[in-house]
Scaffold this motif. Structure first.
Motif, mmCIF file in Angstrom:
data_model
loop_
_atom_site.group_PDB
_atom_site.id
_atom_site.type_symbol
_atom_site.label_atom_id
_atom_site.label_comp_id
_atom_site.label_asym_id
_atom_site.label_seq_id
_atom_site.Cartn_x
_atom_site.Cartn_y
_atom_site.Cartn_z
ATOM 1 N N HIS A 93 0.769 -1.144 -0.047
ATOM 2 C CA HIS A 93 -0.038 0.110 0.032
ATOM 3 C C HIS A 93 0.773 1.289 0.179
ATOM 4 O O HIS A 93 1.879 1.420 0.677
ATOM 5 C CB HIS A 93 -1.037 -0.048 1.226
ATOM 6 N N ASN A 94 0.486 2.178 -0.671
ATOM 7 C CA ASN A 94 1.107 3.602 -0.818
ATOM 8 C C ASN A 94 2.510 3.575 -0.899
ATOM 9 O O ASN A 94 3.095 4.461 -0.590
ATOM 10 C CB ASN A 94 0.762 4.316 0.293
ATOM 11 N N SER A 95 3.041 2.553 -2.128
ATOM 12 C CA SER A 95 4.320 2.504 -2.339
ATOM 13 C C SER A 95 4.638 2.010 -3.544
ATOM 14 O O SER A 95 3.706 1.124 -3.980
ATOM 15 C CB SER A 95 5.219 1.997 -1.207
ATOM 16 N N PHE A 96 5.895 2.278 -4.304
ATOM 17 C CA PHE A 96 5.819 1.385 -5.415
ATOM 18 C C PHE A 96 7.207 0.450 -5.186
ATOM 19 O O PHE A 96 8.320 0.895 -4.683
ATOM 20 C CB PHE A 96 6.575 2.385 -6.665
ATOM 21 N N VAL A 97 7.187 -0.664 -4.917
ATOM 22 C CA VAL A 97 7.956 -1.777 -4.677
ATOM 23 C C VAL A 97 8.918 -2.500 -5.746
ATOM 24 O O VAL A 97 8.163 -2.861 -6.536
ATOM 25 C CB VAL A 97 7.444 -2.713 -3.784
ATOM 26 N N VAL A 98 10.112 -1.959 -5.533
ATOM 27 C CA VAL A 98 11.241 -2.812 -6.432
ATOM 28 C C VAL A 98 11.923 -3.880 -5.796
ATOM 29 O O VAL A 98 12.538 -3.874 -4.893
ATOM 30 C CB VAL A 98 12.097 -1.559 -6.955
ATOM 31 N N TYR A 99 11.622 -5.129 -6.442
ATOM 32 C CA TYR A 99 12.315 -6.409 -6.058
ATOM 33 C C TYR A 99 13.836 -6.300 -7.004
ATOM 34 O O TYR A 99 13.759 -6.522 -8.093
ATOM 35 C CB TYR A 99 11.288 -7.529 -6.130
ATOM 36 N N LEU A 100 14.988 -6.222 -6.168
ATOM 37 C CA LEU A 100 16.118 -6.304 -6.759
ATOM 38 C C LEU A 100 16.645 -7.930 -6.683
ATOM 39 O O LEU A 100 16.803 -8.210 -5.613
ATOM 40 C CB LEU A 100 17.349 -5.359 -6.207
ATOM 41 N N SER A 101 16.432 -8.419 -7.714
ATOM 42 C CA SER A 101 16.830 -10.025 -7.847
ATOM 43 C C SER A 101 18.328 -10.243 -8.102
ATOM 44 O O SER A 101 18.930 -9.130 -8.808
ATOM 45 C CB SER A 101 15.802 -10.943 -8.551
ATOM 46 N N SER A 102 18.878 -11.371 -8.029
ATOM 47 C CA SER A 102 20.171 -11.568 -8.275
ATOM 48 C C SER A 102 20.344 -12.954 -8.135
ATOM 49 O O SER A 102 19.771 -13.730 -7.340
ATOM 50 C CB SER A 102 21.164 -10.938 -7.277
ATOM 51 N N THR A 103 21.585 -13.589 -8.691
ATOM 52 C CA THR A 103 21.742 -14.874 -8.601
ATOM 53 C C THR A 103 22.520 -15.199 -7.126
ATOM 54 O O THR A 103 22.698 -14.488 -6.686
ATOM 55 C CB THR A 103 22.808 -15.454 -9.611
ATOM 56 N N VAL A 104 22.275 -16.309 -6.890
ATOM 57 C CA VAL A 104 23.141 -16.876 -5.594
ATOM 58 C C VAL A 104 24.347 -16.478 -5.677
ATOM 59 O O VAL A 104 25.039 -16.084 -4.667
ATOM 60 C CB VAL A 104 22.733 -18.355 -5.227
ATOM 61 N N GLU A 105 25.116 -16.881 -6.698
ATOM 62 C CA GLU A 105 26.456 -16.522 -7.005
ATOM 63 C C GLU A 105 26.737 -15.293 -6.894
ATOM 64 O O GLU A 105 27.934 -14.787 -6.168
ATOM 65 C CB GLU A 105 26.866 -17.066 -8.363
ATOM 66 N N GLN A 106 26.098 -14.250 -7.307
ATOM 67 C CA GLN A 106 26.349 -12.868 -7.223
ATOM 68 C C GLN A 106 26.157 -12.440 -5.976
ATOM 69 O O GLN A 106 26.883 -11.675 -5.307
ATOM 70 C CB GLN A 106 25.195 -11.990 -8.110
#
Length: 173
Positions: A97-110
């Motif tokens: 609610h009331n936000s713009f959510v950015v999921y920063l994903s990455s590989t396990v290795e990174q």
């Protein structure tokens, strides 16, 4: 961006770049930046690993929920959350609610490469096998990150400016 723009909140596992990206994104968007973990340390006067030692993970998660609620009172900011913020249902509800959510994903290795020298991540410090710990955390939390995300940005192998540009294009104006 207007002052009515939603807060931009970064979620993802430890080492995905939430703090680095958030700090730079805030500058580009001309907003204030808050890292929820840093704010907890500032408020309590002790390191997160100390909170884990004294209060356990449950005590830390309670503080994390309160900090998220407090930060949500501030408008037009960029927030970097802790990797485990999505564990609690009430946090996921707040994030949606009331936000713009950015999921920063990455590989396990990174993620492993980015956290290899870290000494301030309690869940890694308690582990004898960092790779397995990261793999398990990502596995347990992936669907929760996806649940709250308005956009998913894979940060693997990307430069900071490229990640910022992807986020900027995704943010509703």
């Amino acid at each position: 961006m207007s002052s009515n723009s939603p807060n931009v909140v970064l979620v993802g596992p430890m080492g995905s770049g939430k703090t680095s990206v958030g700090r730079r994104l805030a500058c580009v968007l001309k907003r204030d930046f808050f890292d929820s973990d840093f704010e907890i340390v500032a408020r309590t006067g002790v390191a997160i690993d100390h909170i884990f030692d004294v209060e356990g993970e449950q005590g830390f998660r309670k503080r994390e929920t309160q900090m998220l609620a407090d930060l949500y009172e501030i408008k037009n900011i960029v927030i970097a959350t802790g990797g485990g913020v999505v564990i609690k249902v009430e946090n996921r509800e707040m994030l949606k609610h009331n936000s713009f959510v950015v999921y920063l994903s990455s590989t396990v290795e990174q993620l492993l490469k980015r956290t290899i020298n870290s000494r301030s991540r309690p869940l890694l410090e308690q582990s004898s096998n960092r790779e397995k710990t990261i793999r398990d955390l990502v596995s347990k939390r992936e669907s929760l990150y996806q649940e709250v995300a308005d956009v998913v940005i894979d940060t693997t192998g990307k430069k900071l400016y490229a990640i910022i540009n992807e986020i900027k294009k995704a943010i509703p104006i």
